[in-house]
Design a protein around this motif. Sequence first.
Motif, PDB file in Angstrom:
ATOM      1  N   CYS A  40      -8.891  -0.885   2.075  1.00  0.00           N
ATOM      2  CA  CYS A  40      -7.925  -0.338   1.122  1.00  0.00           C
ATOM      3  C   CYS A  40      -6.609   0.010   1.815  1.00  0.00           C
ATOM      4  N   GLY A  41      -6.692   0.343   3.104  1.00  0.00           N
ATOM      5  CA  GLY A  41      -5.496   0.746   3.827  1.00  0.00           C
ATOM      6  C   GLY A  41      -4.754  -0.397   4.492  1.00  0.00           C
TER       7      GLY A  41
ATOM      8  N   LYS B  74      -5.575  -3.443  -2.081  1.00  0.00           N
ATOM      9  CA  LYS B  74      -5.778  -2.383  -3.081  1.00  0.00           C
ATOM     10  C   LYS B  74      -5.945  -2.992  -4.481  1.00  0.00           C
TER      11      LYS B  74
ATOM     12  N   GLY C 269      -5.263   6.011  -2.066  1.00  0.00           N
ATOM     13  CA  GLY C 269      -4.497   4.814  -1.742  1.00  0.00           C
ATOM     14  C   GLY C 269      -4.429   3.837  -2.896  1.00  0.00           C
TER      15      GLY C 269
END
Length: 567
Positions: free
Chosen positions: A429-430, A436, A469
């Motif tokens: 996700c980062g 995302k 996020g």
Amino acid sequence: MGGGEQFPGVSGLRRAVELIRAVLSLSLSIRVFAGKWKLIRAKLEELHGGLIAAESCDSGENPSLSRLAAAAADTAGECHDLCRRCVDVSYSGKLLMQSDLDVALTKLDAHAKRLSEIYKTGILTNGFALVVSKPSLGASREDMRFYVRDLTTRMKIGDLGMKQQALRNLLEVVLEDEKYVKVMVDVGDVVHLLVGFLGSSEVEIQEESAKVVSVVAGFDSYKGVLVTAGVIAPLVKVLDCGSEVGKVASARCLMKLTENSDNAWCVSAHGGVSVLLKICDRADCGGDLVGPACRVLRNLVGVEEIKRFMVDQGAVATFIRLVRSKEEAIQVNSIGFLLSIASGDELVRQMVVREGGVRALLRVLDPKWSYSSKTREVAMRAVEDLCFSSPSSVAVLMSYGFVDQLIYYVRNGEVSIQDLALKVATRLCGTSEEAKKALGDAGFMQEFVKFLNAKSFEVREMAAEALSGMVMVPRNRKRFVQDDHNISLLLQLLDPEEGNSGNKKFLISILMCLTNCNSGRKKIVGSGYAKNIEKLAEAEVSSDAKKLAKKLSTNRFRSMLSGIWHS
């Protein structure tokens, strides 16, 4: 002390054996001339073992053996006299006693050599299976030493069957009791004898020696003894030309020895790297051999020059192919090797991706294929290590459907791989906005919301961090707000009195992001748990809570909030 007087009515061979045993027993009490008596005792033990072995042979009335037994008995009698005088310290002078001890040692050495010659002529044949009397558990160190010396003598002067049996007995005791390993090393010539046996033309001798040496290599304090004795070169040769059993034992031994990186160059210098790569490249080698061979190579990649050689020899392609093996040991070790060779080296990492490494790993993670949980966990970690450092690799990963595999394991996996999948998803996700979006499209937000109430604080924190996020992406934020339950749960978990909450910093971050859309702001202020934001702000627990409260209380929402929070 005359041999015939001491043991009347027994054979010459038995008389010599008993006399030597008596001397050995008495010699333990000697406190003078320690160095001389150590040499004499070693030679007595060798002779004792050889004569006992002769008793177990179908030799008939052999004149040579009878003469040797008589001479040995006479020398043992002389040693017993010297032994008694040293125990009582009743000798006339040190120089004369030293001279007498040197004479006795010379005689014993001559007897041992003569016995070895008799064995070599083949006139002694092994008439039945040898049964060497093993000391009981808890035996004294001296009894253990005596037994090991006896086995050593059999290995030196026995025929093929006797040597095999002695090696098997030695393997048995070092496996049962590690004290025997120290005794074996202390005896001295046993290690050199075993190293020599590794080059034997007799397959059974080679195999049993490799097994014993592998046990010894498992002890850090004795690895240096083996290397000094020159064990690596013959181990590599067995690995190249030996039997399958010998190869497996040699690979396991080298695996242990190369845990010390100082030995890496020695293995390479003797051609070990090429031999190991050849084994791993063969389709017919099983996991018992390829597994430890992988481990040896993995131990060697820490040396930059050796790693480069492996890369040039096509090791990456070889191990990507091995990932597809049907044996767990090969799968796990080959994945481990790829991780090691690519560690800290972006060029090699890209090569692994380019040559199909990611596809091979994702095949392991594909639920429709049958792989063990252990292999899948290793593959999941490998994907993370190999792909997450480069945006292009992440893109390749997602194009292969990795996100769908992740959501499968988060929803259906066993606890260990479920936790791992959650960690990997959080890290993914980062990596990018595209990641995302892909996670949001796959339904990950609903899964992360479920984990906000998990028992584990670490899991709750990961879920909150991932959500914070994901909602930064407009279409994820819109999707999240559509479910009223999501916002209610976040606000509920902000209750200062709620002990089992996730990380409030991330929860507030999510809510702050949701205020960027009208529907999000409305649902926050309209929730029955909206007061928790004010509670946190008033308690000055969190400056972020104050910022959130201030943002929610501006403009047209001020009167709405006042009505809700102060009703």
